[in-house]
Design a protein around this motif. Structure first.
Motif, mmCIF file in Angstrom:
data_model
loop_
_atom_site.group_PDB
_atom_site.id
_atom_site.type_symbol
_atom_site.label_atom_id
_atom_site.label_comp_id
_atom_site.label_asym_id
_atom_site.label_seq_id
_atom_site.Cartn_x
_atom_site.Cartn_y
_atom_site.Cartn_z
ATOM 1 N N TYR B 42 4.421 55.155 -30.665
ATOM 2 C CA TYR B 42 3.708 54.456 -31.739
ATOM 3 C C TYR B 42 4.583 53.326 -32.295
ATOM 4 O O TYR B 42 4.122 52.198 -32.490
ATOM 5 C CB TYR B 42 3.343 55.448 -32.837
ATOM 6 C CG TYR B 42 2.781 54.819 -34.085
ATOM 7 C CD1 TYR B 42 1.451 54.424 -34.137
ATOM 8 C CD2 TYR B 42 3.589 54.606 -35.204
ATOM 9 C CE1 TYR B 42 0.928 53.828 -35.274
ATOM 10 C CE2 TYR B 42 3.078 54.004 -36.348
ATOM 11 C CZ TYR B 42 1.750 53.621 -36.375
ATOM 12 O OH TYR B 42 1.241 53.021 -37.499
ATOM 13 N N SER B 43 5.852 53.643 -32.511
ATOM 14 C CA SER B 43 6.767 52.637 -33.054
ATOM 15 C C SER B 43 6.913 51.451 -32.118
ATOM 16 O O SER B 43 6.924 50.296 -32.548
ATOM 17 C CB SER B 43 8.149 53.257 -33.283
ATOM 18 O OG SER B 43 8.133 54.041 -34.434
ATOM 19 N N LEU B 45 4.759 50.414 -29.981
ATOM 20 C CA LEU B 45 3.518 49.645 -29.960
ATOM 21 C C LEU B 45 3.374 48.782 -31.205
ATOM 22 O O LEU B 45 2.909 47.648 -31.136
ATOM 23 C CB LEU B 45 2.309 50.583 -29.845
ATOM 24 C CG LEU B 45 2.196 51.315 -28.502
ATOM 25 C CD1 LEU B 45 1.017 52.285 -28.509
ATOM 26 C CD2 LEU B 45 2.036 50.302 -27.367
ATOM 27 N N THR B 46 3.786 49.338 -32.347
ATOM 28 C CA THR B 46 3.599 48.601 -33.599
ATOM 29 C C THR B 46 4.840 47.813 -34.002
ATOM 30 O O THR B 46 4.793 47.021 -34.933
ATOM 31 C CB THR B 46 3.269 49.566 -34.752
ATOM 32 O OG1 THR B 46 4.349 50.509 -34.844
ATOM 33 C CG2 THR B 46 1.969 50.304 -34.502
ATOM 34 N N ASN B 48 7.366 49.067 -35.425
ATOM 35 C CA ASN B 48 7.899 49.648 -36.652
ATOM 36 C C ASN B 48 9.030 50.627 -36.321
ATOM 37 O O ASN B 48 8.815 51.824 -36.189
ATOM 38 C CB ASN B 48 6.767 50.368 -37.400
ATOM 39 C CG ASN B 48 7.245 50.999 -38.690
ATOM 40 O OD1 ASN B 48 8.440 50.977 -39.004
ATOM 41 N ND2 ASN B 48 6.322 51.551 -39.447
#
Ligand SMILES: Nc1ncnc2c1ncn2[C@@H]1O[C@H](COP(=O)(O)OP(=O)(O)OP(=O)(O)O)[C@@H](O)[C@H]1O
Ligand SMILES: [Mg+2]
Lengths: 259, 332
Positions: B42-43, B45-46, B48
């Motif tokens: 997720y990180s 991809l974003t 973050n």
């Protein structure tokens, strides 16, 4: 006496001013059921605690199986085959009845530095534990949490745990305390069965049970053994009658609790 | 009194997972594990990366809380000095790095050995005491280590020491890569949870739990409980030392603050909040506590004002912690 399994010599224990054991000398012969009777506060429990190793005597020696065990810690005495039950139930309340007994089995099944296998699925522990529960009549309650068992069941479990350690000698501190008449009868029957394989030191206020079961009886008053002998002799002993049995009539009213 | 009922650690009991219909508690654990497993993706991809950093820290402290709960929840040994092992593990890594020894193959085993030896010494003394005395003595030992660290001028004293290089292993495991390091921490946490779960249900674990429940009776039935508790104390120390090793690598920095007594308190809070009755509870507690702390500290300086009463609420009204709440809702 050569065949004394337990030999107590001049045991004295003081709590401040109270002399809980006053020069107690006593032999328990292998195979006998030896009862200790005496009024409340006579020092019966204190004596058991010293035999089990929880309380160190001020003076005196304890020999078990020909060995001086006076300085041995509690667990080492248990390993030698000396098992006790508690007057005030002492169990593992957050475990099931079977877990409780299985722990007692485990204590005598080699060391427990085993970190991997599920001990609750180990037949080497569970099967003897189940047998022990069966013996005291608790098999049907094996999987019930101890905290949900009745007082009578707790007393039975006390016995089952002591038995599960496969002892040579049992130290029983009022196993019938607080039991109903039916439960008492069951315990008397069990003790009679156990008598044939085990040496038993029995503390009990239930005189009917004591005189029915005991091979010999010792009378403890204010920490002193005032008489030791066969039941008939104790019954006839004037000093005992005066010091203990007389007042006991009043104490053994059914339901009268003690300790 | 603490509620010690849920001892079976059946969070991780595959048999129960298989035989019971899916319940809230299991669903929660699976969801949490899935989130933790997928977080770096997720990180990535974003973009973050702050999340990865935050959650790496959470995983590491969760490991420490799990190790604390082994002695506290299962063994009834409430250590108020558990952060000392974070410090010891961290300082071994930091000191070796400063002296030019960067190999993880040297740093890590040595850190675990020193942690274990320290636990052995502390345990040998503390385990002769009980209750409040036990708590105070563990605290005293931890404070001792804390002040020793302050006195280490060569290694930064009060200010601490920056570690220039993370522990070096084979090229394939490059701990300087944030994602790799995250997954190393995640894998180690899972491994430790599994290990502790096996342990608490083994013969050894039952002795430890029996000693917590009724030490007197344990001795009466023939267990020399002291040596078992001591070994358990050492195992917990070693595991927490591992957490310290990871923490030092994570922050690339060691300082006495790593083992401040408040940190020991935080670890207790994580275990209590998550639920001391299960092996996995403290992981939930660590996630909840550290996320809350993070969120609250961005809102107010005094996050304790909110965290404190919350914890009080848990202790008073949900004795089994979050785990206990989930378990109760799973029964119906
Ligand atoms: N730990 C202790 N500290 C101080 N005094 C004690 C302690 N234990 C027992 N006593 C005292 O020693 C005496 C003997 O107590 P003990 O419990 O052995 O009696 P008992 O024969 O088992 O009595 P009961 O029939 O009520 O069980 C009592 O006067 C008791 O108050
Ligand atoms: Mg008594």
């Amino acid at each position: 006496m050569a065949d004394a399994l337990l030999r107590i010599e001049g045991l004295t224990k003081r709590f401040g001013g109270v002399v809980a054991s006053d020069n107690v000398t006593l032999d328990v012969t292998a195979g006998e059921l030896h009862a200790i009777i005496g009024p409340n506060g006579a020092g019966k429990t204190t004596l058991i605690c010293q035999l089990a190793g929880e309380i160190a005597p001020n003076t005196g020696r304890i020999h078990f199986g020909g060995r001086d065990i006076t300085a041995l810690p509690v667990y080492a005495r248990s390993a030698l085959g000396l098992a006790r039950s508690f007057q005030i139930t002492s169990l593992f309340p957050d475990f099931t009845a079977l877990d409780n007994v299985a722990l007692a089995v485990q204590a005598h099944a080699g060391h427990s530095f085993e970190f991997w296998h599920d001990a609750r699925r180990d037949p080497a522990l569970r099967d003897p534990a189940r047998a022990s529960l069966e013996r005291v009549g608790l098999a049907a309650r094996a999987d019930v949490m101890v905290s949900n068992l009745s007082h009578g069941e707790h007393r039975q479990l006390e016995l089952a745990m002591a038995l599960a350690t496969k002892p040579r000698m049992l130290l029983l501190d009022e196993p019938m305390a607080g039991l109903g008449p039916e439960e008492s009868i069951r315990v008397v029957k069990l003790l009679r069965e156990l008598k044939s394989d085990l040496t038993i030191l029995l503390i009990e206020h239930d005189m009917e049970a004591v005189f029915a079961l005991a091979d010999r009886i010792s009378v403890l008053v204010y920490g002193r053994v005032i008489a030791t002998g066969e039941p008939a002799a104790i019954r006839a002993n004037a000093e005992v009658r005066q010091a203990y049995l007389g007042e006991q009539e009043a104490v053994t009213v059914p339901g009268a609790g003690h300790g | 009194m603490i509620d010690w009922r849920n001892l079976s650690a059946d969070w991780l009991d595959a048999r129960k997972l298989a035989s019971n219909p899916p319940n809230l508690r299991n669903a929660f654990v699976i969801a949490l594990l899935a989130i933790l497993a997928l977080l770096p993706i997720y990180s990535a991809l974003t973009g973050n990366y702050f999340l990865v950093t935050l959650f790496t820290r959470i995983l590491i402290l969760a490991l420490a809380a799990v190790s604390l709960n082994l002695i506290m929840g299962f063994g009834g040994m409430v250590s108020f000095g558990h952060a000392a092992y974070l410090g010891i593990g961290g300082y071994v890594v930091g000191i070796l790095a400063k002296e030019g020894i960067n190999s993880g193959f040297v740093q890590w085993p040595l850190a675990l050995i020193v942690s274990g030896l320290f636990a052995l010494g502390v345990g040998a003394l503390c385990l002769r005491t009980r209750g409040v005395y036990f708590i105070m003595i563990t605290l005293a030992f931890a404070q001792m280590v804390y002040y020793v660290a302050i006195g280490l001028d060569r290694y930064g004293g009060d200010d601490g020491l920056t570690i220039n290089k993370r522990s070096q292993f084979i090229d394939a495991v490059n701990l300087s890569n944030k994602t790799v390091f995250y997954y190393v921490c995640f894998a180690l946490l899972l491994a430790v949870v599994y290990l502790v779960w096996r342990l608490v249900n083994s013969r050894f674990g039952l002795v430890i739990q029996g000693a917590r429940s009724n030490d007197r009776r344990m001795r009466a039935i023939g267990f020399p409980t002291f040596r078992y508790k001591l070994v358990c104390f050492v195992i917990a120390g070693v595991l927490c030392g591992l957490s310290g090793v990871l923490l030092a690598n994570h922050t690339s920095f060691i300082s006495p603050a790593m083992m401040q007594w408040t940190r020991s308190g935080d670890l207790i809070v994580m275990a209590v909040l998550g639920g001391m009755g299960s092996v996995f509870g403290p992981v939930v507690g660590a996630v909840a506590f550290l996320l809350l702390e993070e969120v609250l500290s961005s809102v107010t300086e005094y996050s304790g004002i909110i965290l404190g009463p919350m914890l009080l609420g848990v202790v008073l009204f949900a004795r089994g912690g979050i785990d206990g709440i989930l378990k109760d809702h799973s029964r119906g």
